[in-house]
Scaffold this motif. Structure first.
Motif, short mmCIF file in Angstrom:
data_model
loop_
_atom_site.label_atom_id
_atom_site.label_comp_id
_atom_site.label_asym_id
_atom_site.label_seq_id
_atom_site.Cartn_x
_atom_site.Cartn_y
_atom_site.Cartn_z
N MET A 158 84.28 51.00 28.71
CA MET A 158 83.24 51.50 27.81
C MET A 158 83.84 51.75 26.43
O MET A 158 85.02 52.06 26.33
CB MET A 158 82.65 52.78 28.37
CG MET A 158 81.60 52.53 29.43
SD MET A 158 80.66 54.00 29.76
CE MET A 158 81.81 54.92 30.75
N ALA A 199 89.58 38.67 17.05
CA ALA A 199 90.99 39.04 17.12
C ALA A 199 91.21 40.00 18.28
O ALA A 199 90.44 40.94 18.45
CB ALA A 199 91.43 39.69 15.82
N GLY A 200 92.23 39.73 19.06
CA GLY A 200 92.52 40.59 20.19
C GLY A 200 91.86 40.14 21.48
O GLY A 200 92.19 40.63 22.55
N MET A 204 102.53 45.66 17.31
CA MET A 204 101.51 46.55 17.86
C MET A 204 100.89 45.95 19.13
O MET A 204 100.65 46.66 20.10
CB MET A 204 100.42 46.80 16.81
CG MET A 204 99.49 47.93 17.17
SD MET A 204 98.28 48.26 15.89
CE MET A 204 97.03 47.05 16.24
N ARG A 224 95.84 52.10 15.98
CA ARG A 224 95.57 50.65 15.97
C ARG A 224 95.42 50.12 14.56
O ARG A 224 94.80 49.10 14.33
CB ARG A 224 94.38 50.29 16.86
CG ARG A 224 93.01 50.94 16.71
CD ARG A 224 92.78 51.81 15.61
NE ARG A 224 91.46 52.31 15.40
CZ ARG A 224 90.91 52.35 14.18
NH1 ARG A 224 91.55 51.89 13.14
NH2 ARG A 224 89.73 52.89 14.03
N HIS A 282 92.68 47.73 12.60
CA HIS A 282 92.09 46.71 13.48
C HIS A 282 91.57 47.31 14.80
O HIS A 282 92.13 47.05 15.86
CB HIS A 282 93.12 45.62 13.80
CG HIS A 282 93.62 44.90 12.60
ND1 HIS A 282 92.81 44.09 11.83
CD2 HIS A 282 94.84 44.87 12.02
CE1 HIS A 282 93.52 43.59 10.84
NE2 HIS A 282 94.75 44.05 10.92
N PRO A 283 90.49 48.10 14.72
CA PRO A 283 89.96 48.64 15.98
C PRO A 283 89.51 47.53 16.92
O PRO A 283 89.56 47.67 18.14
CB PRO A 283 88.78 49.49 15.52
CG PRO A 283 88.40 48.99 14.18
CD PRO A 283 89.66 48.49 13.56
N GLU A 284 89.07 46.41 16.31
CA GLU A 284 88.56 45.31 17.15
C GLU A 284 89.67 44.71 18.01
O GLU A 284 89.41 44.24 19.13
CB GLU A 284 87.87 44.24 16.28
CG GLU A 284 88.77 43.30 15.50
CD GLU A 284 89.33 43.90 14.23
OE1 GLU A 284 89.11 45.09 13.97
OE2 GLU A 284 90.02 43.18 13.47
N ILE A 285 90.91 44.74 17.51
CA ILE A 285 92.03 44.21 18.31
C ILE A 285 92.22 45.07 19.55
O ILE A 285 92.32 44.56 20.67
CB ILE A 285 93.33 44.13 17.47
CG1 ILE A 285 93.22 43.02 16.41
CG2 ILE A 285 94.54 43.89 18.36
CD1 ILE A 285 94.49 42.76 15.65
N LEU A 286 92.25 46.39 19.35
CA LEU A 286 92.43 47.30 20.49
C LEU A 286 91.28 47.14 21.48
O LEU A 286 91.50 47.00 22.69
CB LEU A 286 92.49 48.75 19.98
CG LEU A 286 92.44 49.82 21.06
CD1 LEU A 286 93.73 49.86 21.85
CD2 LEU A 286 92.16 51.19 20.47
N GLU A 287 90.05 47.14 20.95
CA GLU A 287 88.89 47.09 21.83
C GLU A 287 88.83 45.77 22.60
O GLU A 287 88.62 45.76 23.82
CB GLU A 287 87.61 47.30 21.01
CG GLU A 287 87.48 48.74 20.52
CD GLU A 287 86.61 48.89 19.28
OE1 GLU A 287 86.04 47.88 18.81
OE2 GLU A 287 86.51 50.02 18.77
N ASN A 288 89.03 44.67 21.87
CA ASN A 288 88.96 43.36 22.54
C ASN A 288 90.09 43.18 23.54
O ASN A 288 89.90 42.64 24.63
CB ASN A 288 89.01 42.24 21.50
CG ASN A 288 87.74 42.16 20.69
OD1 ASN A 288 86.70 42.60 21.13
ND2 ASN A 288 87.82 41.61 19.50
N MET A 289 91.30 43.60 23.13
CA MET A 289 92.44 43.43 24.03
C MET A 289 92.29 44.27 25.28
O MET A 289 92.58 43.82 26.39
CB MET A 289 93.74 43.82 23.33
CG MET A 289 94.34 42.69 22.56
SD MET A 289 96.07 42.96 22.29
CE MET A 289 96.73 42.74 23.90
N PHE A 290 91.86 45.50 25.10
CA PHE A 290 91.70 46.39 26.25
C PHE A 290 90.67 45.81 27.22
O PHE A 290 90.89 45.77 28.43
CB PHE A 290 91.29 47.79 25.79
CG PHE A 290 91.74 48.87 26.71
CD1 PHE A 290 92.88 49.59 26.44
CD2 PHE A 290 91.03 49.15 27.86
CE1 PHE A 290 93.31 50.59 27.30
CE2 PHE A 290 91.45 50.14 28.73
CZ PHE A 290 92.59 50.87 28.45
N SER A 304 89.73 42.68 27.46
CA SER A 304 90.22 41.45 28.08
C SER A 304 91.23 41.74 29.18
O SER A 304 91.15 41.17 30.27
CB SER A 304 90.89 40.56 27.03
OG SER A 304 90.01 40.22 26.02
N LEU A 323 86.96 54.09 25.29
CA LEU A 323 87.64 54.06 24.00
C LEU A 323 86.79 54.78 22.96
O LEU A 323 85.60 54.49 22.82
CB LEU A 323 87.86 52.60 23.56
CG LEU A 323 88.79 51.76 24.43
CD1 LEU A 323 88.69 50.30 24.04
CD2 LEU A 323 90.22 52.22 24.31
#
Lengths: 125, 200
Positions: free
Chosen positions: A1, A14-15, A40, B70, B73-81, B83, B97
């Motif tokens: 969530m 990205a990510g 990171m 992060r 790049h919050p989107e990197i954390l969110e997308n990676m988590f 995925s 998150l």
């Protein structure tokens, strides 16, 4: 969530970890864009594995070491437009070809180092 | 459930939100700057630690609270988590998150930049603390919304506030008297455990 309160950051993929299929040894292969945040990303993955008590050997993070060349940058720029997308794809293919030798060497090194039963070879960023 | 508060540098807003969540900071008053500075992770995280999930503690509902940085790049954390969770079979109900950057004001940004980026700690730390104090109740509201979403805190979260306000720093028991904890269920709340060693 996920709890988002503001529009900070743009979700441009990205990510996101893209699944590309399985290799000949049965390993799952994924691709990931790091957006220049190599260190990171490595810490994120390492922490995630630690958080959920997943063995480090379950995931091998390989840095391709490839940076966008001029063709790739131009290609991704033109791909944004509907009319110029074919040109963008053409430029992107040239850009990838420029890196192909290096990528292919990297892949052969990785596949010889990785067996199906053991994923211990890890190239840290 | 794992609740992960994240912000740019993991040094101020996410630390404050996590501390509020765990009852280290009270919900009914603004902590003094000494109280902020007593928290081990406040204004401490360095750039080479960004991306690491710091375990802060377990709340009374049994949820584990983490914080991380992060950058922009919050989107990197969110997308990676998302995925990685998908790959390893972690259900979306197992993590939450929370982006705290929406509560960060200009004073916090300036103070944080001076303290963390330029190492002007003597100037930056008091400034960022003042900014955090100004944004404090917004963060309290955010934490309350998070708690109401994840659940497990009983029917009336307002009741918690009275007990949370008893917490203090520097005493032998920072979570109030042990008798109070037994009455209110605080026996489930373990002291916050920080992986981070205090640097200065």
């Amino acid at each position: 969530m996920n709890f988002k309160e503001n529009g900070e950051g743009q979700d441009n993929g990205a990510g996101k970890i893209l699944s590309l299929g399985k290799d000949s040894q049965g390993n799952d292969v994924y691709a990931l864009s790091v957006k220049g945040e190599r260190g990171m990303i490595y810490r994120l993955v390492e922490s995630f594995l630690g958080m959920y008590e997943i063995k480090e050997s379950e995931l091998s993070l390989i840095d391709s070491g490839v940076r966008d060349n001029l063709y790739l940058l131009a290609g991704s720029f033109f791909c944004r437009s509907n009319y110029l997308a074919p040109l963008g794809r053409y430029l992107t293919s040239i850009g990838v070809k420029k890196h192909y030798g290096r990528l292919s060497q990297l892949v052969s090194e990785i596949t010889t180092g990785l067996g199906k039963s053991s994923l211990t070879t890890q190239e840290k960023l | 459930m794992k609740i992960i508060y994240h912000c740019y540098g993991g040094a101020h807003s996410s630390v404050t939100a996590a501390a509020i969540h765990l009852g280290i900071f009270p919900e009914d008053r603004i902590p003094s700057r000494e109280e902020f500075w007593a928290v081990p992770l406040y204004d401490r995280q360095e750039a080479d630690e960004h991306g690491h999930f710091f375990f802060v503690g377990k709340d009374k509902a049994g949820h584990e609270v983490f914080l991380t940085a992060r950058r922009s790049h919050p989107e990197i954390l969110e997308n990676m988590f998302e995925s990685l969770a998908g790959i390893f079979g972690v259900t979306p109900d197992d993590y939450y998150l929370v982006n705290v950057m929406g509560k960060v004001n200009l004073t916090m940004k300036l103070g944080g930049f001076l303290s963390r980026r330029w190492r002007f700690i003597r100037v930056g730390r008091p400034l960022v603390t003042r900014g955090t104090q100004a944004a404090y109740f917004q963060m309290v509201k955010l934490v309350q919304r998070v708690k109401s979403k994840v659940g497990g805190y009983g029917e009336n979260p307002i009741l918690q506030r009275q007990h949370l306000s008893t917490c203090c720093f520097g005493g032998s028991d920072p979570y109030g008297k042990s008798a109070d904890r037994e009455k209110t269920g605080w026996q489930f709340l373990e002291p916050a455990v920080f992986e981070f060693q205090r640097k200065r």
